[in-house]
Design a protein around this motif. Structure first.
Motif, PDB file in Angstrom:
ATOM      1  N   THR A  51       0.779  -1.241   0.077  1.00  0.00           N
ATOM      2  CA  THR A  51       0.358   0.411   0.481  1.00  0.00           C
ATOM      3  C   THR A  51       0.547   0.853  -0.086  1.00  0.00           C
ATOM      4  OG1 THR A  51      -1.608   1.055   1.241  1.00  0.00           O
ATOM      5  CG2 THR A  51      -0.693  -0.024   2.734  1.00  0.00           C
ATOM      6  N   SER A  52       0.227   2.411  -0.475  1.00  0.00           N
ATOM      7  CA  SER A  52       1.138   3.819  -0.334  1.00  0.00           C
ATOM      8  C   SER A  52       0.836   4.424   0.648  1.00  0.00           C
ATOM      9  CB  SER A  52       0.696   4.350  -1.732  1.00  0.00           C
ATOM     10  OG  SER A  52      -0.661   4.869  -1.432  1.00  0.00           O
ATOM     11  N   HIS A  53      -0.106   3.794   1.464  1.00  0.00           N
ATOM     12  CA  HIS A  53      -0.773   4.685   3.071  1.00  0.00           C
ATOM     13  C   HIS A  53       0.724   4.713   3.799  1.00  0.00           C
ATOM     14  CE1 HIS A  53      -4.254   5.894   2.201  1.00  0.00           C
ATOM     15  NE2 HIS A  53      -4.211   4.998   1.387  1.00  0.00           N
ATOM     16  N   SER A  54       0.879   5.021   5.052  1.00  0.00           N
ATOM     17  CA  SER A  54       2.213   5.015   5.871  1.00  0.00           C
ATOM     18  C   SER A  54       1.622   4.176   6.698  1.00  0.00           C
ATOM     19  CB  SER A  54       2.059   6.172   6.705  1.00  0.00           C
ATOM     20  OG  SER A  54       0.967   6.435   7.196  1.00  0.00           O
ATOM     21  N   PRO A  55       2.471   3.302   7.426  1.00  0.00           N
ATOM     22  CA  PRO A  55       1.532   2.826   8.086  1.00  0.00           C
ATOM     23  C   PRO A  55       1.364   3.178  10.172  1.00  0.00           C
ATOM     24  CG  PRO A  55       4.734   2.710   8.519  1.00  0.00           C
ATOM     25  CD  PRO A  55       3.753   3.680   7.341  1.00  0.00           C
ATOM     26  N   ASP A  56       1.462   4.301   9.951  1.00  0.00           N
ATOM     27  CA  ASP A  56       0.952   4.907  10.861  1.00  0.00           C
ATOM     28  C   ASP A  56      -1.147   5.357  10.252  1.00  0.00           C
ATOM     29  OD1 ASP A  56       1.311   7.162   9.931  1.00  0.00           O
ATOM     30  OD2 ASP A  56       2.462   7.842  11.294  1.00  0.00           O
ATOM     31  N   THR A  57      -1.554   5.792   9.653  1.00  0.00           N
ATOM     32  CA  THR A  57      -2.347   5.991   8.948  1.00  0.00           C
ATOM     33  C   THR A  57      -3.466   4.841   9.765  1.00  0.00           C
ATOM     34  OG1 THR A  57      -1.343   6.282   6.941  1.00  0.00           O
ATOM     35  CG2 THR A  57      -4.313   5.654   6.911  1.00  0.00           C
ATOM     36  N   ILE A  58      -4.532   5.693  10.096  1.00  0.00           N
ATOM     37  CA  ILE A  58      -5.621   5.110  10.729  1.00  0.00           C
ATOM     38  C   ILE A  58      -6.548   4.555   9.722  1.00  0.00           C
ATOM     39  CG2 ILE A  58      -7.357   5.673  12.785  1.00  0.00           C
ATOM     40  CD1 ILE A  58      -5.101   5.571  14.133  1.00  0.00           C
ATOM     41  N   VAL A  59      -6.995   3.041   9.890  1.00  0.00           N
ATOM     42  CA  VAL A  59      -7.868   3.126   8.959  1.00  0.00           C
ATOM     43  C   VAL A  59      -8.744   2.751   9.494  1.00  0.00           C
ATOM     44  CG1 VAL A  59      -8.592   0.323   7.905  1.00  0.00           C
ATOM     45  CG2 VAL A  59      -5.631   0.662   8.232  1.00  0.00           C
ATOM     46  N   GLY A  60      -9.420   2.582  10.626  1.00  0.00           N
ATOM     47  CA  GLY A  60     -10.773   2.347  11.058  1.00  0.00           C
ATOM     48  C   GLY A  60     -11.104   1.793  12.433  1.00  0.00           C
ATOM     49  N   ARG A  61     -11.835   1.437  13.018  1.00  0.00           N
ATOM     50  CA  ARG A  61     -12.824   1.041  14.554  1.00  0.00           C
ATOM     51  C   ARG A  61     -13.269  -0.370  14.188  1.00  0.00           C
ATOM     52  NH1 ARG A  61     -15.608   5.441  17.151  1.00  0.00           N
ATOM     53  NH2 ARG A  61     -14.500   4.791  19.576  1.00  0.00           N
ATOM     54  N   LEU A  62     -13.354  -1.404  15.028  1.00  0.00           N
ATOM     55  CA  LEU A  62     -14.246  -2.368  15.078  1.00  0.00           C
ATOM     56  C   LEU A  62     -14.745  -2.545  16.220  1.00  0.00           C
ATOM     57  CD1 LEU A  62     -12.168  -4.639  12.030  1.00  0.00           C
ATOM     58  CD2 LEU A  62     -14.419  -4.163  11.979  1.00  0.00           C
ATOM     59  N   ARG A  63     -15.316  -3.217  16.229  1.00  0.00           N
ATOM     60  CA  ARG A  63     -16.622  -4.238  17.514  1.00  0.00           C
ATOM     61  C   ARG A  63     -16.857  -5.356  17.199  1.00  0.00           C
ATOM     62  NH1 ARG A  63     -20.548   1.462  19.271  1.00  0.00           N
ATOM     63  NH2 ARG A  63     -20.900   0.921  17.537  1.00  0.00           N
ATOM     64  N   PRO A  64     -17.140  -6.339  18.680  1.00  0.00           N
ATOM     65  CA  PRO A  64     -18.022  -7.313  18.780  1.00  0.00           C
ATOM     66  C   PRO A  64     -19.636  -7.088  18.261  1.00  0.00           C
ATOM     67  CG  PRO A  64     -16.037  -7.379  20.654  1.00  0.00           C
ATOM     68  CD  PRO A  64     -16.235  -5.874  19.403  1.00  0.00           C
ATOM     69  N   THR A  65     -19.734  -5.678  18.850  1.00  0.00           N
ATOM     70  CA  THR A  65     -21.542  -6.160  18.989  1.00  0.00           C
ATOM     71  C   THR A  65     -21.621  -4.642  19.052  1.00  0.00           C
ATOM     72  OG1 THR A  65     -22.037  -5.829  20.775  1.00  0.00           O
ATOM     73  CG2 THR A  65     -22.200  -8.593  20.057  1.00  0.00           C
ATOM     74  N   VAL A  66     -22.765  -3.981  18.644  1.00  0.00           N
ATOM     75  CA  VAL A  66     -23.096  -1.990  18.934  1.00  0.00           C
ATOM     76  C   VAL A  66     -22.595  -2.136  20.345  1.00  0.00           C
ATOM     77  CG1 VAL A  66     -24.314  -2.245  17.068  1.00  0.00           C
ATOM     78  CG2 VAL A  66     -25.560  -3.030  18.968  1.00  0.00           C
TER      79      VAL A  66
END
Lengths: 96, 405
Positions: B106-121
């Motif tokens: 990827t061209s994105h830097s290693p410290d770029t924030i990609v997103g957030r995830l969680r097991p349930t709402v």
């Protein structure tokens, strides 16, 4: 196989935990209004009804009202306002 | 949650499927954690005075390290297994060199924030960077050229390790030029263990989901009662070149030249059929009536089947989807008796269509259970058989892969 290597930790980053004050407790329940919040999970309505009946059997002077959010998996702001304005306490039934 | 002494009382599991009498026994019985009377916990929770910790709450930072303490390969493999950072299959240890190589995808830097995830709402969401995704991609055995697809899935916001008690899995369809660039397989055995990209991208999605969201541990961060085999890996490229229909991503408004990952949430059921044969309508109606109605169908059709439907007059996917929606029928009694459909009842009560009309129907009225927008079709398969699969899969996200190149 005894050679040591360095590898990455695979875990993400947890959010900061921000302290929250608990709501004031009631000194007594008689004459108070307590909302039972039915989260709409499977069969939670049946459980909440049994909880309501328990209060009727053992603490009839407590006004027990069941309330539900308008939609599953959502924060119902109007429901919270109703509890805050008309109730003295709430018991939340959480499914997961 | 910042409330170290949150007042809680626990019933035994499950509440689901228990009679009123059994649930009353929960109320009259003992708290499942403390062993004290359940209602004593409830009443004390309402009335016990607050102490200083209750008033102050508790704030603190948490983090995870970038690197683990050096150790031998054998010991580190055990660390991953003991911490439940794997899918219980062997993993590739994410050395600094391997992660660095993955990052070249990827061209994105290693410290770029990609997103957030969680097991349930209901749970807290954890955040993660490009480098953390790369670590999990290495563990899955993926190659750097697959990394944009894996980053796109990580950025989708949809976990492939849902904690739902109903045991969802995430199923991904890949469209656009990237399929051929990384040599994905939409031919013979497309849904099986016969292609490195298909297999490891799906596995990476699962591993990154469990590790970047804060876990997927049975009884703690995973409550799926039966689990789901699709959760090991479930990624499928559409056979766009051999399909008589528009590709899925073009149907959703993207250009053919864009590379898109579409994430479906399901994997509860798989029906199968052939043809279309002389009795295809009856077969399809039976299958549509037998689905778990909360989770709509994602069809995977071999090109032979797709061409067969074109010959029957279904020149577009949309035309066949419309037929399916019109013929996915149940009585209102059966529809509303479904456990998961109860989750839709508040929408029906609030007057939201089509749920409101389904609720107004008499119990013996036959109702349609899906809107055309609920149903999706993709074409894949090796043309060794005119086979179709109907897989539980609600479309949850379409994400750009090109953005992560």
């Amino acid at each position: 196989m005894s050679q040591q290597i360095t590898i990455h930790d695979p875990r993400g980053y947890p959010p900061k935990v921000v302290g929250k004050r608990l709501a004031p407790r009631l000194s007594a329940l008689d004459g108070k209004t307590i909302y039972l919040v039915d989260c709409l999970f499977d069969n939670s309505d049946v459980f909440m009804d049994q909880l309501r009946q328990w209060f009727g059997d053992h603490l009839p002077a407590v006004d027990i009202r069941t309330i539900r959010p308008k939609e599953t998996w959502s924060d119902d702001e109007q429901m919270r306002k109703t509890i805050a304005s008309d109730g003295d306490a709430a018991i939340l039934g959480v499914g997961l | 949650m910042g409330m170290p002494n949150l007042r809680q009382a626990y019933t035994p599991h499950p509440v689901v499927d228990q009679s009123a009498a059994n649930l009353r026994a929960y109320v009259d019985g003992a708290d499942a954690i403390s062993g004290r009377p359940f209602m004593q916990e409830v009443l004390e929770g309402l009335t016990a005075p607050l102490d200083e910790a209750d008033i102050q709450g508790l704030s603190f930072e948490r983090t995870t390290p970038r690197l683990l303490a050096p150790d031998t390969e054998d010991n580190l493999e055990r660390v991953f297994e003991d911490n439940r950072w794997t899918d219980c299959l062997p993993i590739v240890l994410p050395t600094e060199a391997r992660v660095e190589a993955m990052l070249k995808g990827t061209s994105h830097s290693p410290d770029t924030i990609v997103g957030r995830l969680r097991p349930t709402v209901f749970r807290e969401a954890w955040e993660f960077t490009v480098e953390k995704v790369a670590v999990n991609a290495v563990m899955a055995g993926a190659r750097p050229e697959y990394f944009p697809v894996i980053l796109a899935l990580a950025a989708s916001g949809i976990t492939a390790r849902s904690s739902s008690t109903t045991s969802f899995a995430a199923i991904t369809v890949v469209n656009g030029p990237i399929r051929n660039e990384i040599k994905m397989n939409s031919g013979i055995g497309a849904m099986g263990p016969y292609n490195h990209a298909n297999a490891t991208i799906g596995r990476a999605y699962g591993l990154l989901s469990q590790n970047l969201q804060g876990g997927s541990v049975p009884g703690d961060t995973y409550m799926g009662s039966s689990g789901n085999w699709y959760a090991y890996t479930a990624v499928l490229p559409e056979a766009e070149e051999r399909s008589p229909w528009q590709p899925l991503h073009v149907q959703k408004g993207f250009k053919p030249s864009e590379s898109i990952a579409t994430v479906f949430f399901g994997g509860w059921y798989t029906h199968a059929g052939y043809g279309p044969r002389a009795t295809w309508k009856e077969k399809m109606r039976h299958a549509l009536a037998a689905v778990e109605q909360y989770s709509p169908p994602l069809f995977v059709m071999d090109p032979i089947v797709a061409r067969g439907f074109v010959n029957l007059g279904f020149e577009t996917k949309e035309k066949l989807i419309d037929w399916c929606a019109e013929n996915a029928l149940l009585t209102a009694r059966e529809y509303w008796d479904n456990q998961s459909i109860q989750l839709l009842r508040p929408k029906a009560v609030a007057g939201i269509e089509p749920y409101a009309s389904r609720l107004k129907a008499n119990p013996d009225d036959v109702i349609t259970i899906y809107e055309p927008s609920d149903i999706n079709i993709v074409v894949a398969g090796g043309e060794t058989q005119g086979a179709w699969k109907m897989i539980s899969g609600a479309l949850r996200a379409t994400v750009s892969i090109d953005k992560w190149r």
